[in-house]
Design an enzyme around this catalytic site. Sequence first.
Site, short mmCIF file in Angstrom:
data_model
loop_
_atom_site.label_atom_id
_atom_site.label_comp_id
_atom_site.label_asym_id
_atom_site.label_seq_id
_atom_site.Cartn_x
_atom_site.Cartn_y
_atom_site.Cartn_z
N ASP A 13 0.85 -1.18 0.00
CA ASP A 13 0.00 0.00 0.00
C ASP A 13 0.89 1.24 0.00
O ASP A 13 2.08 1.15 0.28
CB ASP A 13 -0.89 -0.01 1.26
CG ASP A 13 -1.83 1.18 1.29
OD1 ASP A 13 -2.48 1.45 0.26
OD2 ASP A 13 -1.89 1.87 2.32
N SER A 14 0.28 2.38 -0.25
CA SER A 14 1.02 3.63 -0.21
C SER A 14 1.42 3.98 1.23
O SER A 14 2.28 4.83 1.43
CB SER A 14 0.15 4.75 -0.77
OG SER A 14 -1.08 4.78 -0.09
N CYS A 76 -3.69 -1.09 -2.22
CA CYS A 76 -3.95 0.32 -2.48
C CYS A 76 -4.82 0.47 -3.73
O CYS A 76 -4.43 0.07 -4.82
CB CYS A 76 -2.61 1.01 -2.68
SG CYS A 76 -2.73 2.74 -3.09
N GLU A 155 -6.21 9.27 9.00
CA GLU A 155 -4.84 9.22 9.57
C GLU A 155 -4.80 9.95 10.91
O GLU A 155 -4.03 9.60 11.79
CB GLU A 155 -3.85 9.88 8.61
CG GLU A 155 -3.71 9.15 7.29
CD GLU A 155 -2.50 8.24 7.23
OE1 GLU A 155 -1.58 8.42 8.02
OE2 GLU A 155 -2.50 7.33 6.38
N CYS A 187 -11.09 2.90 -1.24
CA CYS A 187 -9.82 3.39 -0.70
C CYS A 187 -9.55 2.62 0.59
O CYS A 187 -10.49 2.35 1.36
CB CYS A 187 -9.93 4.88 -0.41
SG CYS A 187 -8.50 5.55 0.45
N HIS A 189 -8.43 3.43 3.36
CA HIS A 189 -8.74 4.08 4.64
C HIS A 189 -10.23 4.10 4.97
O HIS A 189 -10.60 4.27 6.12
CB HIS A 189 -8.26 5.54 4.61
CG HIS A 189 -6.77 5.69 4.66
ND1 HIS A 189 -5.93 5.12 3.75
CD2 HIS A 189 -5.98 6.36 5.55
CE1 HIS A 189 -4.68 5.43 4.05
NE2 HIS A 189 -4.69 6.18 5.13
N1 DGL Z 1 -3.93 3.71 -0.18
C1 DGL Z 1 -4.62 4.72 -0.92
C2 DGL Z 1 -5.84 4.12 -1.64
O1 DGL Z 1 -6.34 3.07 -1.30
C3 DGL Z 1 -5.07 5.86 -0.04
C4 DGL Z 1 -3.94 6.70 0.50
C5 DGL Z 1 -3.18 7.47 -0.56
O2 DGL Z 1 -3.69 8.45 -1.13
O3 DGL Z 1 -2.04 7.09 -0.80
O4 DGL Z 1 -6.31 4.71 -2.57
#
Ligand code: DGL
Length: 268
Positions: A13-14, A76, A155, A187, A189
């Site tokens: 993931d990011s 992600c 976050e 997403c 989150h």
């Molecule tokens: N992990 C990213 C997603 O699922 C969200 C966080 C980001 O913008 O990097 O889109």
Amino acid sequence: MNTKTNNAIGVFDSGIGGLTVVRSLMERLPFENIIYFGDTARVPYGIKSVETINRYAAQITEFLIKKDVKLLIVACNTMAAVAHQSIIDLSPVPVLEVIDASARIATKSTRTKSIGVIGTPATINSNAYTRAIHLLDKEAKVFSQACPLFVPLVEEGWFDHPATKLIVQEYLKPVIAEQIDTLVLGCTHYPLLKPLLQDILGPEVTLIDSAEAMADIAADLINKQNMGNQNCLPPDYVFYVSDLPYRFQTIGERFLGRTLGRVELVSL
Ligand code: DGL
């Protein structure tokens, strides 16, 4: 490539958000070893260009392949939306990504064929969800909405803060107006905002959690391809991050609802 069944599943993931997918995998596949990579030095990806996201995704894929993972899971949504093909091109092992997983569950769950999708600007602008849903059901109507403020709010841990409530109401107005009966949380989150989203949308709207959808599809693939870990021992979980391992550990434990094991700092 000689893949052993006790090799780990690689999840990336990011940043920290992909831990929602890890949590679902831990519950669904309790004997699988997991190696996670979170790009905490370069998060958020959702507001970056397609070229940059592709470059980062390629670096992470190469890192996890070197760790001998048996399966790659792109947790992600943003990377899945814009870099899926580059990841597949680089990977000698199967690649699963959240968009296809969620689109499948959404098209099965909708009764009115009116589906809402929320995600980061990069995910929504890529149209990847609309394409994935239309591949499964041409008649489905898809209403997308980018929600760039959700990631920082999550976050911050503001899952049910009054400010979050106002912002959720504002972002959801257009999809509510379309009388959707299903909303894809596109997403990593967003599953943490589920109670608030459900409250605002009402019980008649089904929320599709991409983390749960992903775990179901991974379990399916592992069973079909006999890739399941045969050692029924407590699994090994290793977390790699590109910055601030202590912060990852603290917030990550809130995401996972359990203690994190090893968190290691690496540079790609
Ligand atoms: N992990 C990213 C997603 O699922 C969200 C966080 C980001 O913008 O990097 O889109």
